[in-house]
Design a protein around this motif. Structure first.
Motif, short mmCIF file in Angstrom:
data_model
loop_
_atom_site.label_atom_id
_atom_site.label_comp_id
_atom_site.label_asym_id
_atom_site.label_seq_id
_atom_site.Cartn_x
_atom_site.Cartn_y
_atom_site.Cartn_z
N LYS A 34 0.86 -1.18 0.00
CA LYS A 34 0.00 0.00 0.00
C LYS A 34 0.90 1.24 0.00
CE LYS A 34 -4.26 -1.58 2.23
NZ LYS A 34 -5.20 -1.33 3.34
N PRO A 35 0.66 2.18 -0.90
CA PRO A 35 1.50 3.38 -0.91
C PRO A 35 1.26 4.21 0.35
CG PRO A 35 -0.32 3.64 -2.44
CD PRO A 35 -0.36 2.22 -1.97
N PRO A 36 2.28 4.85 0.86
CA PRO A 36 2.09 5.69 2.04
C PRO A 36 1.21 6.90 1.71
CG PRO A 36 4.28 6.00 1.13
CD PRO A 36 3.68 4.86 0.40
N ALA A 37 0.52 7.42 2.71
CA ALA A 37 -0.31 8.61 2.53
C ALA A 37 0.60 9.83 2.53
CB ALA A 37 -1.35 8.71 3.64
N VAL A 38 0.65 10.54 1.42
CA VAL A 38 1.54 11.70 1.31
C VAL A 38 0.79 13.00 1.10
CG1 VAL A 38 3.46 10.32 0.46
CG2 VAL A 38 1.85 11.30 -1.18
N VAL A 39 -0.54 12.94 1.09
CA VAL A 39 -1.33 14.17 0.96
C VAL A 39 -1.09 15.04 2.18
CG1 VAL A 39 -3.66 15.14 0.84
CG2 VAL A 39 -3.08 13.10 -0.49
N GLY A 40 -0.79 16.30 1.96
CA GLY A 40 -0.50 17.22 3.04
C GLY A 40 0.99 17.47 3.23
N LEU A 41 1.82 16.60 2.65
CA LEU A 41 3.27 16.77 2.73
C LEU A 41 3.75 17.69 1.61
CD1 LEU A 41 4.50 13.11 3.38
CD2 LEU A 41 3.96 14.89 5.06
N GLY A 42 4.94 18.26 1.80
CA GLY A 42 5.58 18.97 0.70
C GLY A 42 5.98 17.98 -0.37
N GLN A 43 6.14 18.47 -1.60
CA GLN A 43 6.45 17.56 -2.71
C GLN A 43 7.73 16.78 -2.46
OE1 GLN A 43 6.40 19.47 -6.54
NE2 GLN A 43 7.35 17.74 -7.58
N LEU A 44 8.77 17.43 -1.95
CA LEU A 44 10.04 16.74 -1.72
C LEU A 44 9.88 15.64 -0.68
CD1 LEU A 44 13.04 16.65 -2.39
CD2 LEU A 44 13.43 18.32 -0.56
N ASP A 45 9.19 15.93 0.43
CA ASP A 45 8.97 14.91 1.46
C ASP A 45 8.13 13.76 0.92
OD1 ASP A 45 10.44 16.26 3.32
OD2 ASP A 45 8.72 17.30 4.19
N ALA A 46 7.15 14.07 0.08
CA ALA A 46 6.29 13.03 -0.47
C ALA A 46 7.10 12.08 -1.36
CB ALA A 46 5.15 13.67 -1.27
N VAL A 47 7.97 12.63 -2.19
CA VAL A 47 8.80 11.79 -3.05
C VAL A 47 9.72 10.92 -2.20
CG1 VAL A 47 10.64 11.83 -4.78
CG2 VAL A 47 8.69 13.40 -4.99
N ARG A 48 10.26 11.49 -1.14
CA ARG A 48 11.15 10.71 -0.26
C ARG A 48 10.39 9.55 0.38
NH1 ARG A 48 12.46 14.57 2.79
NH2 ARG A 48 14.35 15.20 1.68
#
Length: 249
Positions: free
Chosen positions: A51-65
């Motif tokens: 399952k992909p991690p939930a990255v909504v609400g994060l900055g783009q760089l943190d989401a990619v990481r």
């Protein structure tokens, strides 16, 4: 002399052949096995699905990481206007509720911030023309009226003022002329001054001579007086003249 062959035993119809049931079972097992192989080939083993991690609400760089650490990579990044700060992830596909293959991709939608626009210059236009310009600028129109010496329906002010930077779809108020103005009280003034004031207020003037003992040329009465009236309508003033002289035309 050969002996006749023994007759074949007859099959009883009240019992299904065991051989037929055995063949059916083998075929079913093969279908199940092949289905399992096909599913495994398409989806991989359970350990390959995550399952992909939930990255909504994060900055783009943190989401990619975060996605990279989970064994995924980012494919498409789309920008969209939003109230979230610029660069914040506002949507992902697939989201945390779906399984994807390890090494698969996730698409991100990233905030471009609020969409900004400029209040157009519409003072002096008709309310319909001004409303069309506001809609083209992606602004919501509200109206209020104002009395004064302006043509009815003309925009006489805008709040906020033209040139102001606003977020798109914000409300802007058009101040629209009602077409009415307050009739000034010119009683006691001389005729020329009274005419100037009434004309400046947007009214037509009718003069009616009236015999009186006051200084000739003084306005001694008017109709109407000190009320709201339609711009361009008539105001009649009674102007004094010496009763012993000939009335002016």
């Amino acid at each position: 002399q050969e002996e006749p062959a023994a007759p074949l035993p007859l099959l009883r119809r009240d019992h299904p052949p065991r051989v037929a049931w055995t063949v059916f079972g083998v075929v079913a097992a093969l279908v199940a096995l092949l289905s399992g192989v096909l599913v495994h080939a398409l989806l991989g083993s359970p350990s390959d699905l995550i399952k992909p991690p939930a990255v909504v609400g994060l900055g783009q760089l943190d989401a990619v990481r975060q996605l990279t650490l989970a064994g995924l990579h980012v494919d498409k990044v789309t920008g969209a206007f939003d109230a979230q700060p610029v660069g914040t992830v506002i949507a992902q596909s697939p989201d945390k509720n779906f399984f994807v293959q390890r090494g698969g991709s996730v698409d991100l939608t990233v905030s471009r911030g609020l969409e900004m626009t400029t209040v157009p210059a519409v003072i002096g236009l008709s309310v319909d023309e001004a409303s069309a310009d506001m809609s083209a600028a992606k602004l919501v129109v509200k109206t209020t009226s104002r009395d004064g010496n302006y043509p009815a329906g003309q925009v006489v002010d805008v709040l906020p003022r033209p040139g102001t930077q606003l977020a798109a779809r914000q409300a802007v108020t058009l101040v629209v002329a009602s077409g009415k103005n307050q009739v000034p009280d010119v009683r006691g003034l001389d005729q020329q001054t009274a005419i100037q004031r009434l004309g400046a207020a947007g009214f037509a003037i009718g003069i009616r001579p009236a015999p009186a003992s006051v200084t000739p040329g003084t306005v001694i009465a008017q109709t109407p007086v000190d009320v709201l009236a339609r711009r361009g309508s008539d105001v009649i003033i009674d102007v004094a003249y010496d009763p012993s002289s000939t009335p002016p035309p």
